[in-house]
Design a protein around this motif. Sequence first.
Motif, PDB file in Angstrom:
ATOM      1  N   CYS A 170     -11.598  -6.138   7.947  1.00 48.18           N
ATOM      2  CA  CYS A 170     -10.154  -6.140   8.195  1.00 48.18           C
ATOM      3  C   CYS A 170      -9.585  -4.750   7.930  1.00 48.18           C
ATOM      4  O   CYS A 170      -9.424  -4.356   6.773  1.00 48.18           O
ATOM      5  CB  CYS A 170      -9.478  -7.165   7.291  1.00 48.18           C
ATOM      6  N   PRO A 171      -9.284  -3.946   8.967  1.00 51.20           N
ATOM      7  CA  PRO A 171      -8.810  -2.592   8.762  1.00 51.20           C
ATOM      8  C   PRO A 171      -7.376  -2.527   8.232  1.00 51.20           C
ATOM      9  O   PRO A 171      -7.005  -1.610   7.550  1.00 51.20           O
ATOM     10  CB  PRO A 171      -8.889  -1.986  10.161  1.00 51.20           C
ATOM     11  N   HIS A 172      -6.563  -3.511   8.584  1.00 51.43           N
ATOM     12  CA  HIS A 172      -5.161  -3.484   8.197  1.00 51.43           C
ATOM     13  C   HIS A 172      -4.631  -4.904   8.209  1.00 51.43           C
ATOM     14  O   HIS A 172      -4.709  -5.578   9.225  1.00 51.43           O
ATOM     15  CB  HIS A 172      -4.359  -2.606   9.165  1.00 51.43           C
ATOM     16  N   LEU A 173      -4.088  -5.351   7.092  1.00 47.62           N
ATOM     17  CA  LEU A 173      -3.605  -6.722   7.011  1.00 47.62           C
ATOM     18  C   LEU A 173      -2.342  -6.926   7.823  1.00 47.62           C
ATOM     19  O   LEU A 173      -1.997  -8.056   8.171  1.00 47.62           O
ATOM     20  CB  LEU A 173      -3.322  -7.090   5.549  1.00 47.62           C
ATOM     21  N   HIS A 174      -1.614  -5.853   8.141  1.00 47.41           N
ATOM     22  CA  HIS A 174      -0.316  -5.971   8.799  1.00 47.41           C
ATOM     23  C   HIS A 174      -0.453  -6.099  10.310  1.00 47.41           C
ATOM     24  O   HIS A 174       0.229  -6.903  10.943  1.00 47.41           O
ATOM     25  CB  HIS A 174       0.553  -4.764   8.454  1.00 47.41           C
ATOM     26  N   ARG A 175      -1.335  -5.310  10.918  1.00 50.35           N
ATOM     27  CA  ARG A 175      -1.458  -5.293  12.366  1.00 50.35           C
ATOM     28  C   ARG A 175      -2.882  -4.926  12.744  1.00 50.35           C
ATOM     29  O   ARG A 175      -3.474  -4.000  12.184  1.00 50.35           O
ATOM     30  CB  ARG A 175      -0.472  -4.281  12.969  1.00 50.35           C
TER      31      ARG A 175
ATOM     32  N   THR B  70       0.413  -9.523  12.167  1.00 52.24           N
ATOM     33  CA  THR B  70      -0.105 -10.691  11.454  1.00 52.24           C
ATOM     34  C   THR B  70       0.962 -11.383  10.610  1.00 52.24           C
ATOM     35  O   THR B  70       0.866 -12.589  10.361  1.00 52.24           O
ATOM     36  CB  THR B  70      -1.249 -10.304  10.511  1.00 52.24           C
ATOM     37  N   ASN B  71       1.966 -10.625  10.156  1.00 52.40           N
ATOM     38  CA  ASN B  71       2.964 -11.181   9.227  1.00 52.40           C
ATOM     39  C   ASN B  71       2.301 -11.696   7.955  1.00 52.40           C
ATOM     40  O   ASN B  71       2.794 -12.633   7.322  1.00 52.40           O
ATOM     41  CB  ASN B  71       3.755 -12.320   9.885  1.00 52.40           C
ATOM     42  N   TYR B  72       1.193 -11.090   7.589  1.00 51.00           N
ATOM     43  CA  TYR B  72       0.390 -11.587   6.473  1.00 51.00           C
ATOM     44  C   TYR B  72       1.197 -11.659   5.180  1.00 51.00           C
ATOM     45  O   TYR B  72       1.200 -12.689   4.489  1.00 51.00           O
ATOM     46  CB  TYR B  72      -0.841 -10.692   6.282  1.00 51.00           C
TER      47      TYR B  72
ATOM     48  N   VAL C 112      -0.750 -17.831  13.846  1.00 45.95           N
ATOM     49  CA  VAL C 112       0.499 -18.518  13.524  1.00 45.95           C
ATOM     50  C   VAL C 112       1.699 -17.713  14.017  1.00 45.95           C
ATOM     51  O   VAL C 112       2.677 -18.271  14.533  1.00 45.95           O
ATOM     52  CB  VAL C 112       0.597 -18.773  12.011  1.00 45.95           C
ATOM     53  N   THR C 113       1.622 -16.397  13.898  1.00 40.35           N
ATOM     54  CA  THR C 113       2.729 -15.530  14.280  1.00 40.35           C
ATOM     55  C   THR C 113       2.874 -15.401  15.793  1.00 40.35           C
ATOM     56  O   THR C 113       3.990 -15.401  16.319  1.00 40.35           O
ATOM     57  CB  THR C 113       2.541 -14.124  13.676  1.00 40.35           C
ATOM     58  N   ASN C 114       1.754 -15.303  16.511  1.00 41.56           N
ATOM     59  CA  ASN C 114       1.807 -14.931  17.925  1.00 41.56           C
ATOM     60  C   ASN C 114       1.503 -16.052  18.918  1.00 41.56           C
ATOM     61  O   ASN C 114       1.767 -15.894  20.115  1.00 41.56           O
ATOM     62  CB  ASN C 114       0.829 -13.780  18.186  1.00 41.56           C
TER      63      ASN C 114
ATOM     64  N   ASN D 177       8.057 -22.832  11.833  1.00 41.27           N
ATOM     65  CA  ASN D 177       6.936 -22.521  12.724  1.00 41.27           C
ATOM     66  C   ASN D 177       6.622 -21.034  12.839  1.00 41.27           C
ATOM     67  O   ASN D 177       5.486 -20.672  13.153  1.00 41.27           O
ATOM     68  CB  ASN D 177       7.220 -23.073  14.127  1.00 41.27           C
ATOM     69  N   HIS D 178       7.633 -20.185  12.624  1.00 37.11           N
ATOM     70  CA  HIS D 178       7.398 -18.747  12.818  1.00 37.11           C
ATOM     71  C   HIS D 178       7.806 -17.890  11.622  1.00 37.11           C
ATOM     72  O   HIS D 178       7.651 -16.659  11.662  1.00 37.11           O
ATOM     73  CB  HIS D 178       8.146 -18.263  14.068  1.00 37.11           C
ATOM     74  N   GLN D 179       8.384 -18.513  10.613  1.00 33.44           N
ATOM     75  CA  GLN D 179       8.722 -17.814   9.372  1.00 33.44           C
ATOM     76  C   GLN D 179       9.681 -16.648   9.578  1.00 33.44           C
ATOM     77  O   GLN D 179       9.499 -15.562   9.030  1.00 33.44           O
ATOM     78  CB  GLN D 179       7.437 -17.323   8.683  1.00 33.44           C
ATOM     79  N   PHE D 180      10.725 -16.853  10.388  1.00 31.68           N
ATOM     80  CA  PHE D 180      11.774 -15.842  10.461  1.00 31.68           C
ATOM     81  C   PHE D 180      13.115 -16.536  10.723  1.00 31.68           C
ATOM     82  O   PHE D 180      13.170 -17.669  11.212  1.00 31.68           O
ATOM     83  CB  PHE D 180      11.494 -14.788  11.537  1.00 31.68           C
ATOM     84  N   THR D 181      14.183 -15.848  10.363  1.00 31.88           N
ATOM     85  CA  THR D 181      15.538 -16.337  10.598  1.00 31.88           C
ATOM     86  C   THR D 181      16.139 -15.575  11.760  1.00 31.88           C
ATOM     87  O   THR D 181      16.175 -14.340  11.739  1.00 31.88           O
ATOM     88  CB  THR D 181      16.418 -16.144   9.348  1.00 31.88           C
TER      89      THR D 181
END
Length: 616
Positions: free
Chosen positions: A100-105, A112-114, A163-165, A286-290
Amino acid sequence: MEMRAKQDIEIGDDITPPLLPLSFSLHDSFLSSHCSSCFSPLSFPPLPHHYGSLYCSAPCSSSHSPISSSSAESFLPLTCPRSSDLRTALRLLLSLPSTCPHLHRFTNGLLTNYLKLTSSPEFAAQIRQGAIAMAAARKLRKGLSLDQSDDVLLEEAVLCLVVTNAVEVQDESGRSLGIAVYDPSFSWINHSCSPNACYRFIVSPPNATSFGEDSGSALLIVPSVSEENFGVCSCSEYNKGTEGYKYGPKIMVRSIKRIKKGEEVCVSYTDLLQPKAMRQSYLWFNHQFTCSCSRCTVFPSTFVDHALEEILASNPSFSSAGLDLNLYRDEANKKLSHYVDETITEFLLVGDPESCCKKLESVLEGGFHVEQLESEDGKSRLNCKFHPFNHIALNSYMTLASAYRIRSSDFLAFQSKTDESQLKAFEMSRISAGYSLLLAGATHDLFCSESSLIVSAVNFWKQAGESLLTIAGSSVWNLLGLPKSELSTVVKYKCSECSLMDIFGAKSILNQAERTNFENISSDFLACVRSASPKFWRFLIHGCHYLETFKDPFDFRWLAHAHCVAEDVDFIKEDSNCEHHAEWYTNARTHIYKVGMHCLVYGVILAHICYGQNSH
């Protein structure tokens, strides 16, 4: 990230070419009925399966089964929750680096919204549980077992990416068949509750001709920030690198509003006919954003969002002047919503359409009583009913149209074919068509204020048109006193009041000039059907007390004079001198056919704007 238009885009233009998925999976409930490769329905018996996957053809099997077997998905526990997410993540892992080079993207550009997803203890536990199941399956495929000290960070990050995409892949009827993850050309398009674009799926077996497959559409959107800043390949280069990826449900994005060069392109991730609170709840779960789009942040709320929650209240004992209905609206909304939801759920599970009709019409017509203030005569009650635009009322209309249609079909299937039984079944079909037309009319009123509701309007207008044409084509008319020779008098015609039929008859689609003038076409259409509806509406809804409170399925202006208080409306009674008059029935039938054709054609035109030329 966000995607912006790189040129001016007109309404009804393709914004992307057909995009292939990076990874995808059917939901468990469709694994035995649909092809695991292209998502098309299976013809039985299907081809030999591999690790639980069934295929519609040899090309699908040869292209997909190696990935299915290599992903280790067959080693997942049978009772694993959200198994389609895990299968999609395992397949995606095959194309990613082993570390995993980068947890974010990731290097494919997908977020990823990790950190956000794992910041919630409950959601973090679900991600962790899924990642452990994935890691254990990969180990088992190699004949190994997972050790408690093994790192599952990569699996967690990829599952967060899914989950994010991931987007729900739907068929033409709106059923969610499975999920798919697409490259940044789609995944970087943000959500809005007032979007300017929509998307559709191309679900077809190999060698099938589907609109959009060879459309030659260009990619009309670009990232707002240089992709190199994220250390990823460009969207165009990524697409070029996946040319050999020929299976899976494709996706296309299309404009539903005019978009200026440089303007952000957005789609919706949720049902736009839900009020703000429900949309926000769905998006967070479902997407963890407002959502902070213009529709969600404007104050006071938009007309559409206000109407979707509106409750009409009346009290025969008290004047409504100065009455703060907000004190009672929440309680009424909650109790009415719970009752309607329970009724619809019972109908879907048990399948008792008659009970469903009685319960829903009881609450629509009678409303709900809330105890009000103390008076000299004691406590009085406030009667609360759904506004016709309330999202629960709209859902009820949709359910009632379906329930009455089923009742009509069942009645003919289980009763002897006497004149009486045919007339009774015809009555149920009439009422079903009445609810379909009311649903289309109410949604159209909202659509005029929020044009992104066009996707909902498409289905409702087409369903209303089909219902009315079924009524017009029924053989029961002769039982109503219409001579048999009159049954063939309802034929296709050219409308003298609007250009809708001419546009459709000439080309079957709107050209660019007509799309630019769509607002005028829409206005002319509504004026035409509104002028015709009084000729048959009373006949269509006769016998349904709730529908009889509506004098017109397209004109809701009387609500503006109600001052948020529901007034009693006398039920409309049929003129007994007209009911058995052949000339009157001929005229009613002709106008039912006219409005049915207009509704169907208008729905097809809206579908062309949303989905393209061959939309049906």
